[in-house]
Design an enzyme around this catalytic site. Structure first.
Site, PDB file in Angstrom:
ATOM      1  CB  CYS A  95      -1.836   4.007 -10.102  1.00 20.14           C
ATOM      2  SG  CYS A  95      -1.816   2.409  -9.292  1.00 20.14           S
ATOM      3  NE  ARG A 129      -3.687  -3.165  -3.288  1.00 21.52           N
ATOM      4  CZ  ARG A 129      -4.334  -2.968  -4.436  1.00 21.52           C
ATOM      5  NH1 ARG A 129      -5.030  -3.928  -4.993  1.00 21.52           N
ATOM      6  NH2 ARG A 129      -4.308  -1.787  -5.019  1.00 21.52           N
ATOM      7  CG  HIS A 192      -1.097   6.873  -5.897  1.00 28.37           C
ATOM      8  ND1 HIS A 192      -2.117   7.141  -6.772  1.00 28.37           N
ATOM      9  CD2 HIS A 192      -0.964   5.524  -5.902  1.00 28.37           C
ATOM     10  CE1 HIS A 192      -2.578   6.002  -7.271  1.00 28.37           C
ATOM     11  NE2 HIS A 192      -1.889   5.005  -6.758  1.00 28.37           N
TER      12      HIS A 192
HETATM   13  N1  GLN Z   1      -6.502  -1.374  -9.619  1.00 26.37           N
HETATM   14  C1  GLN Z   1      -5.132  -1.259  -9.987  1.00 26.37           C
HETATM   15  C2  GLN Z   1      -4.198  -2.175  -9.201  1.00 26.37           C
HETATM   16  O1  GLN Z   1      -4.476  -2.514  -8.078  1.00 26.37           O
HETATM   17  C3  GLN Z   1      -4.689   0.191  -9.857  1.00 26.37           C
HETATM   18  C4  GLN Z   1      -4.605   0.635  -8.441  1.00 26.37           C
HETATM   19  C5  GLN Z   1      -4.332   2.095  -8.305  1.00 26.37           C
HETATM   20  O2  GLN Z   1      -4.623   2.883  -9.171  1.00 26.37           O
HETATM   21  N2  GLN Z   1      -3.816   2.486  -7.144  1.00 26.37           N
HETATM   22  O3  GLN Z   1      -3.165  -2.552  -9.717  1.00 26.37           O
END
Ligand code: GLN
Length: 240
Positions: A95, A129, A192
């Site tokens: 990520c 998101r 993850h």
């Molecule tokens: N900050 C980054 C995003 O939101 C990575 C998020 C994450 O590592 N879960 O895309």
């Protein structure tokens, strides 16, 4: 007992480690032990002396603020990471660090966080998101199961291969069904979970490449994956 040591570098363990990503280090460590190798874990954080004598590098995700914190240091060590990647070191980036191993992450505020360009990928922050359980598939690893939560949407260039094709969830972006990217023995992914305990085939791939590179003698031990299989079944059935 085999006294052959494999060194795992845990990259930015203080700032880039969310949703259980440190489980990837524990998984590699334990499976190395089960296979008769001796794992040694080194934590690397901003300002530390970067160790070149490493066999596997693992990095996790982070908030945009975590990425801000480590970005300058990452640019500094970028050439070293590139050298190791080109030399065949096993690398897994999840990520936030996956994004910064690419060319850049343009956040939803329009700020550009420069990456090290080790992976031929570009990431654009969006207002939506992408959150939820995810299942992808790859010929080499079969079904890959995890959890994603990111605003960045990533697009792959020609110098990388896809890690998996999305079956449930979003993956790299909302326009194609790719998830993650690969270059040599480097895997970048949004997954993850943590990823490796639920996907032992991926863990063993990283281990196999590392052991072969260092000792040229990887022996597959037929490790007991009963618990991993149970976790995979449950996770794959979870609603998005
Ligand atoms: N900050 C980054 C995003 O939101 C990575 C998020 C994450 O590592 N879960 O895309």
């Amino acid at each position: 007992m085999n006294s052959k040591t494999i060194t795992i570098l845990n990259l930015y363990s203080n700032d880039m480690n969310i949703y259980g990503d440190s489980g990837n280090v524990l998984c590699i460590k334990r499976r190395l032990q089960w296979s008769g190798y001796e794992p040694r874990v080194i934590e690397y954080n901003q300002g530390d002396k970067f160790p070149m004598d490493v066999d596997i590098i693992i990095g996790g995700g982070g908030q945009d603020s975590g990425q801000e914190k480590i970005k300058a240091d990452l640019i500094k060590i970028g050439p070293k990471l590139k050298k190791l990647a080109d030399d065949g070191v096993s690398i897994l980036m999840i990520c936030g660090l996956y994004q910064l191993f690419g060319k850049f992450f343009k956040t939803s505020d329009g700020e550009i966080i420069e990456g090290i360009g080790l992976l031929d990928i570009e990431t654009f922050g969006k207002s939506e998101r992408l959150i939820g359980n995810i299942v992808t598939h790859s010929e080499q690893f079969g079904d890959i199961i995890g959890y994603e939560n990111h605003s960045g949407q990533t697009y792959l260039g020609h110098k990388v291969q896809v890690f998996g094709r999305v079956r449930i969830g979003a993956g790299n972006n909302t326009s194609d069904i790719s998830e993650g990217a690969r270059y040599k023995n480097v895997i970048g992914s949004y997954m993850h979970g943590s990823l490796l305990p639920k996907n032992p085939a991926v863990a063993d791939y990283l281990i196999e490449q590392a052991v072969k590179r260092k000792y040229n003698d990887y022996i597959v031990k037929g490790l007991d994956n009963t618990y991993a299989e149970m976790a995979r079944k449950i996770a794959a059935k979870r609603p998005r």
